[in-house]
Design a protein around this motif. Structure first.
Motif, PDB file in Angstrom:
ATOM      1  N   THR A  13      -2.209   1.036  -4.298  1.00  0.00           N
ATOM      2  CA  THR A  13      -1.086   0.125  -4.098  1.00  0.00           C
ATOM      3  C   THR A  13      -0.029   0.360  -5.175  1.00  0.00           C
ATOM      4  O   THR A  13      -0.280   1.063  -6.169  1.00  0.00           O
ATOM      5  CB  THR A  13      -1.552  -1.344  -4.172  1.00  0.00           C
TER       6      THR A  13
ATOM      7  N   ILE B 113       0.855  -1.187   0.000  1.00  0.00           N
ATOM      8  CA  ILE B 113       0.000   0.000   0.000  1.00  0.00           C
ATOM      9  C   ILE B 113       0.892   1.239   0.000  1.00  0.00           C
ATOM     10  O   ILE B 113       1.761   1.401   0.853  1.00  0.00           O
ATOM     11  CB  ILE B 113      -0.933   0.009   1.219  1.00  0.00           C
TER      12      ILE B 113
ATOM     13  N   HIS C  59      -2.616   5.265   1.996  1.00  0.00           N
ATOM     14  CA  HIS C  59      -3.694   4.745   2.830  1.00  0.00           C
ATOM     15  C   HIS C  59      -4.967   5.567   2.654  1.00  0.00           C
ATOM     16  O   HIS C  59      -6.062   5.027   2.739  1.00  0.00           O
ATOM     17  CB  HIS C  59      -3.280   4.754   4.312  1.00  0.00           C
ATOM     18  N   CYS C  60      -4.830   6.861   2.424  1.00  0.00           N
ATOM     19  CA  CYS C  60      -6.004   7.732   2.288  1.00  0.00           C
ATOM     20  C   CYS C  60      -6.861   7.335   1.084  1.00  0.00           C
ATOM     21  O   CYS C  60      -8.086   7.329   1.168  1.00  0.00           O
ATOM     22  CB  CYS C  60      -5.573   9.186   2.092  1.00  0.00           C
ATOM     23  N   ARG C  61      -6.213   7.037  -0.026  1.00  0.00           N
ATOM     24  CA  ARG C  61      -6.931   6.740  -1.270  1.00  0.00           C
ATOM     25  C   ARG C  61      -6.869   5.265  -1.663  1.00  0.00           C
ATOM     26  O   ARG C  61      -7.336   4.898  -2.727  1.00  0.00           O
ATOM     27  CB  ARG C  61      -6.361   7.591  -2.405  1.00  0.00           C
ATOM     28  N   HIS C  62      -6.271   4.444  -0.817  1.00  0.00           N
ATOM     29  CA  HIS C  62      -6.182   2.990  -1.045  1.00  0.00           C
ATOM     30  C   HIS C  62      -5.542   2.682  -2.400  1.00  0.00           C
ATOM     31  O   HIS C  62      -6.129   2.018  -3.243  1.00  0.00           O
ATOM     32  CB  HIS C  62      -7.557   2.329  -0.940  1.00  0.00           C
TER      33      HIS C  62
END
Length: 91
Positions: free
Chosen positions: A10, A2, A5-8
């Motif tokens: 990878t 990842i 984390h805010c917008r997911h």
């Protein structure tokens, strides 16, 4: 892994978007903003930007296409300078 984390987002998402953009238009210059748009997302807090950029740099398809390299240099050498004269400032 990842990256954001805010917008997911990878690393696979980033690499897939870059590969898709290069396949769609071999002459495009790939920027982080274009990658976000290709993923249908936008940057949020910006905390992921260093990791996002290093992930982009790890992809072989992010280089500037050969036909676009050196354009700025070539324009200045062959063209007449159209800017202001050096003495344009008022003392």
């Amino acid at each position: 892994m990842i990256v954001c984390h805010c917008r997911h987002i990878t690393d696979r998402d980033i690499h897939s978007a870059i590969d898709w953009m290069r396949a769609a238009d071999p002459a495009t210059i790939i920027t982080p903003g274009k990658v976000y748009r290709a993923l249908g997302k936008a940057a949020d807090c910006g905390g992921c930007m260093p990791l996002f950029l290093s992930t982009m740099r790890a992809n072989d398809n992010t280089g500037v296409p050969m036909q676009l390299r050196g354009l700025r240099r070539g324009q200045q050498e062959g063209a007449e300078y159209e800017g202001r004269r050096q003495g344009h400032r008022v003392p």
